[in-house]
Design an enzyme around this catalytic site. Structure first.
Site, PDB file in Angstrom:
ATOM      1  N   GLY A 164       9.978   2.351   2.331  1.00  0.00           N
ATOM      2  CA  GLY A 164       9.850   0.998   1.792  1.00  0.00           C
ATOM      3  C   GLY A 164      10.504   0.869   0.437  1.00  0.00           C
ATOM      4  N   ALA A 165      11.694   1.447   0.305  1.00  0.00           N
ATOM      5  CA  ALA A 165      12.344   1.555  -1.004  1.00  0.00           C
ATOM      6  C   ALA A 165      12.728   0.210  -1.604  1.00  0.00           C
ATOM      7  CB  ALA A 165      13.580   2.446  -0.897  1.00  0.00           C
ATOM      8  N   ARG A 188      13.447  -1.218   6.412  1.00  0.00           N
ATOM      9  CA  ARG A 188      13.648  -1.819   7.725  1.00  0.00           C
ATOM     10  C   ARG A 188      15.144  -1.982   7.979  1.00  0.00           C
ATOM     11  NH1 ARG A 188       9.925  -5.844   5.772  1.00  0.00           N
ATOM     12  NH2 ARG A 188      11.699  -7.298   5.861  1.00  0.00           N
ATOM     13  N   GLY A 215       0.048   6.482  -0.451  1.00  0.00           N
ATOM     14  CA  GLY A 215      -0.779   5.683  -1.346  1.00  0.00           C
ATOM     15  C   GLY A 215      -1.229   4.382  -0.710  1.00  0.00           C
ATOM     16  N   HIS A 241      -7.411  -8.540  -7.490  1.00  0.00           N
ATOM     17  CA  HIS A 241      -6.013  -8.186  -7.234  1.00  0.00           C
ATOM     18  C   HIS A 241      -5.165  -9.446  -7.038  1.00  0.00           C
ATOM     19  CE1 HIS A 241      -7.616  -4.138  -6.357  1.00  0.00           C
ATOM     20  NE2 HIS A 241      -6.397  -3.720  -6.645  1.00  0.00           N
ATOM     21  N   LYS A 247      -2.053  -9.242  -1.877  1.00  0.00           N
ATOM     22  CA  LYS A 247      -2.714  -8.045  -1.331  1.00  0.00           C
ATOM     23  C   LYS A 247      -3.348  -8.382   0.008  1.00  0.00           C
ATOM     24  CE  LYS A 247      -5.796  -4.223  -2.515  1.00  0.00           C
ATOM     25  NZ  LYS A 247      -4.772  -3.223  -2.122  1.00  0.00           N
TER      26      LYS A 247
END
Length: 259
Positions: free
Chosen positions: A9-10, A36, A92, A149, A153
């Site tokens: 997911g860079a 993707r 994470g 948050h 999220k």
């Protein structure tokens, strides 16, 4: 020799932050980035592999440590692909169900696998000190928590809130599913003594705030952790990746293993 890092997911907020920070760490090197198929070309960087298929990219980085902060299903696919190719993985991601957590524990018997719902130093120190605080106060103090948050999220409560609630329950020898209260509405009667309230707020661009309340007769203690930047979690992930590179398979590692 530097540890090669593969970032899943860079192109996302966390992924791009991790990529930037990896390049500032002399003991780490950015070896590969994945996104993707429709976004893969946009994350290409000089000197590293870019792609979308883990089964193509992972074998090209033997000994590489994967960092994944994507989504539960995507992270599970990452862990399975890592098991096929022998890569280590730092995850994470939050929002895993119990079946997925069990599968991660099983995969950890084959590969080096690290999962933590929150990789900040502050939160993990909090997890260390909260049980002692709860024990010292005694059971006359009610335990509540509020987490806040940003509005993008997807999971609720946050993985950090759930881990903090588990920590509170364990300090009193309670089973969290038996005592957790995630919603209150209407005429509900008096609050049971054996209860841990966990409330959720979503809005704006808040990175993350968790407040634990210990409410007793005539006084209360509030303990708050505020994350001001995603770099907090990214730095923790890099620390975990460097540490994991020196470990062996056999257990699902977490931040408690580092501290």
């Amino acid at each position: 020799m530097s540890t090669p890092i593969i970032v899943m997911g860079a192109g996302g907020r966390m992924g791009s932050t991790i990529c930037r920070l990896v390049q500032e760490e002399p003991q780490l090197c950015l070896a590969a980035v994945l996104e993707r198929p429709d976004r893969a070309s946009g994350v290409a960087r000089d000197g590293c592999i870019a792609g979308s298929d883990p089964d193509v990219v992972f074998p090209q980085v033997p000994g590489g440590v994967i960092i994944d902060f994507t989504a539960p299903e995507a992270s599970m696919a990452t862990a399975r692909a890592a098991a096929r190719h022998g890569n280590a993985v730092v995850i994470g991601t939050t929002g895993f169900n119990e079946e997925q957590k069990a599968e991660l524990a099983e995969l950890a018997r084959q590969i080096r696998l690290f999962w933590a719902p929150n990789m900040s130093v502050g939160v993990n120190v909090l997890l260390k000190v909260l049980p002692e605080l709860v024990r010292l106060l005694g059971e006359k103090y009610d335990l509540e928590m509020v987490e806040l948050h940003h509005n993008r999220k997807k999971d609720s409560p946050s993985g950090t809130a759930l881990r903090l609630a588990e920590c509170l329950a364990e300090a009193r020898d309670w089973n969290l599913p038996d005592v957790a209260c995630y919603h209150r509405e209407g005429i509900i009667g008096e609050r049971p003594q054996k209860e841990i309230g966990v409330q959720t707020i979503r809005g704006g661009d808040v990175v993350g705030v968790h407040t634990v309340y210990c409410l007793g007769p005539g006084e209360r203690i509030e303990v708050t952790h505020q994350a001001h930047s995603r770099e907090t979690f990214a730095q923790g992930a890099l620390r975990a990746a460097a540490w994991l590179a020196t470990q062996k398979p056999g257990k699902l590692y977490n931040m408690a293993d580092i501290f």
